[in-house]
Design an enzyme around this catalytic site. Sequence first.
Site, PDB file in Angstrom:
ATOM      1  N   HIS A 282       3.886 -10.352   3.315  1.00  0.00           N
ATOM      2  CA  HIS A 282       2.988 -11.325   3.951  1.00  0.00           C
ATOM      3  C   HIS A 282       2.222 -12.199   2.971  1.00  0.00           C
ATOM      4  CE1 HIS A 282      -1.060  -9.170   3.784  1.00  0.00           C
ATOM      5  NE2 HIS A 282      -0.257  -8.201   3.435  1.00  0.00           N
TER       6      HIS A 282
ATOM      7  N   SER B  46       4.801  -7.350  -1.515  1.00  0.00           N
ATOM      8  CA  SER B  46       4.346  -7.419  -0.129  1.00  0.00           C
ATOM      9  C   SER B  46       4.834  -8.723   0.497  1.00  0.00           C
ATOM     10  CB  SER B  46       2.814  -7.363  -0.088  1.00  0.00           C
ATOM     11  OG  SER B  46       2.363  -7.438   1.239  1.00  0.00           O
TER      12      SER B  46
ATOM     13  N   GLN C  98       0.441 -10.330  -5.732  1.00  0.00           N
ATOM     14  CA  GLN C  98      -0.075 -11.707  -5.719  1.00  0.00           C
ATOM     15  C   GLN C  98       0.769 -12.642  -6.581  1.00  0.00           C
ATOM     16  OE1 GLN C  98      -2.317 -12.897  -3.749  1.00  0.00           O
ATOM     17  NE2 GLN C  98      -3.288 -11.046  -2.961  1.00  0.00           N
TER      18      GLN C  98
ATOM     19  N   ASN D 290      -6.075 -10.442  -7.115  1.00  0.00           N
ATOM     20  CA  ASN D 290      -6.185 -11.070  -5.801  1.00  0.00           C
ATOM     21  C   ASN D 290      -7.467 -11.880  -5.623  1.00  0.00           C
ATOM     22  OD1 ASN D 290      -6.766  -8.153  -6.019  1.00  0.00           O
ATOM     23  ND2 ASN D 290      -7.770  -8.441  -4.048  1.00  0.00           N
TER      24      ASN D 290
ATOM     25  N   THR E 122      13.676   4.772  10.558  1.00  0.00           N
ATOM     26  CA  THR E 122      14.502   3.618  10.921  1.00  0.00           C
ATOM     27  C   THR E 122      13.862   2.355  10.355  1.00  0.00           C
ATOM     28  OG1 THR E 122      15.219   4.734  12.904  1.00  0.00           O
ATOM     29  CG2 THR E 122      15.493   2.342  12.866  1.00  0.00           C
TER      30      THR E 122
ATOM     31  N   THR F 135       0.845  -1.201   0.000  1.00  0.00           N
ATOM     32  CA  THR F 135       0.000   0.000   0.000  1.00  0.00           C
ATOM     33  C   THR F 135       0.881   1.251   0.000  1.00  0.00           C
ATOM     34  OG1 THR F 135      -1.790  -1.173   1.112  1.00  0.00           O
ATOM     35  CG2 THR F 135      -1.787   1.226   1.309  1.00  0.00           C
TER      36      THR F 135
ATOM     37  N   CYS G  74     -19.726  -8.060   3.097  1.00  0.00           N
ATOM     38  CA  CYS G  74     -20.956  -8.196   3.875  1.00  0.00           C
ATOM     39  C   CYS G  74     -20.771  -7.418   5.167  1.00  0.00           C
ATOM     40  CB  CYS G  74     -21.217  -9.661   4.183  1.00  0.00           C
ATOM     41  SG  CYS G  74     -22.633  -9.969   5.231  1.00  0.00           S
TER      42      CYS G  74
END
Length: 398
Positions: free
Chosen positions: A201, A199, A179, A151, A237, A73, A325
């Site tokens: 993760h 990214s 992705q 994604n 840092t 992001t 939702c």
Amino acid sequence: MTAGRAYLDYNATAPLRAEARAAVLGCLSDVGNPSSVHGEGRAARGRIEEARLKVAALAGARPAEVVFTSGATEAAAMVLQQSWQSILFSRVEHPCVVAPVLAADARVAEMPVGRDGMLDLRAVEVLAAAHAGRDGGRPGRSLLVVQAANNETGVLQPVAELAAMARAHGMSVLVDAVQAAGRMAIDMGALGADFLMLSSHKLGGPKGVGALVIREGADVAPLLTGGGQERRRRAGTENVEGIVGFGAAAEAASRGLAAEAGRLAEMRDALERDAVAAAPGTIVVGGTSPRLPNTSCLAMPGAKSETVVIKMDLAGVAVSAGAACSSGRVGQSPVLAAMGLDPAVARAAIRVSLGHATTARDIASFLAAWRAAAGARTGNCGGRRTSAGASPVESSIR
Ligand code: PLP
């Protein structure tokens, strides 16, 4: 991961790889600030540079081109906050791209997406000509943003062709490889990208760390200013532990990539075959397009995605809904809407995504829960009953 559960939501976040865990634990007690000149500082700097080599290798880039960030992001924001004259993007992009593009003080144009989830090259050519960097502006002040893989559906875009087209019109190119990285080979040069988002993760590294890869010669004014970290391109840092874990995950994901992609594709294809057999009329969204080997977007006729996701969760299987939702309101996925999917189909879509720790047992757990969900199809979101709507089969995208 919780024992006994089947985690099939790797596109949301992947479980931490053992290699990344060991690497993070191995430096948690280190004290040095990477900017300090003493031994402790130099040790921390050394760990970061080692990780930079591994992340650069994952992206087919030079180490000096890698700028560590807090995630993709931030990487997107770094590029999109520059003063662009015009930006081409599409509605299948991630919200971290779409929101800053729509807020940009630039001429913005939307590239059309086909029902197969892919960008239309001929339409993009026309748009690129109209928004050319040379057309009334300095070269390189126009940007084309494109994701390598989606994604929600896993659909791959023809990035190299799009980038060549954009560059021929003097445009810069930002590629969202979040992705795709670690799931297919990525080569920054072959793709023709000026900027590439990564990214940690999504590929089994820690959360809250990522990178913007900036092609040598491409220019980006920093988003965060202050200290001179990351060659003056990102002040603050460094997140040493996160970066070290990211490096270890990148290295592990790169190892045996083709074999792992084959293993995942085999499991995913079997899952889709059995899911369609268990609930005839089930639609594999984007199923006719080139896709990531790990992703399946499935719409069961007459089902509500949020109901299926909840039922699966109760059965110990973690998957995602294609539609949001919240507060009893069902919102359609912008990605599926951009593909022109019938709203009834989009409301049924769930995303199943596999990865490095996925086993045949996880797939069996999913299929058992899927069969149970197929046997009891009534819509319910936030406790409010909703009607099943039109049959998705009638308006299938196939
Ligand atoms: N781009 C894509 C395609 C994604 O799937 C995601 C995360 O969901 C992002 C960007 C944002 O990544 P991060 O979580 O590192 O900010």
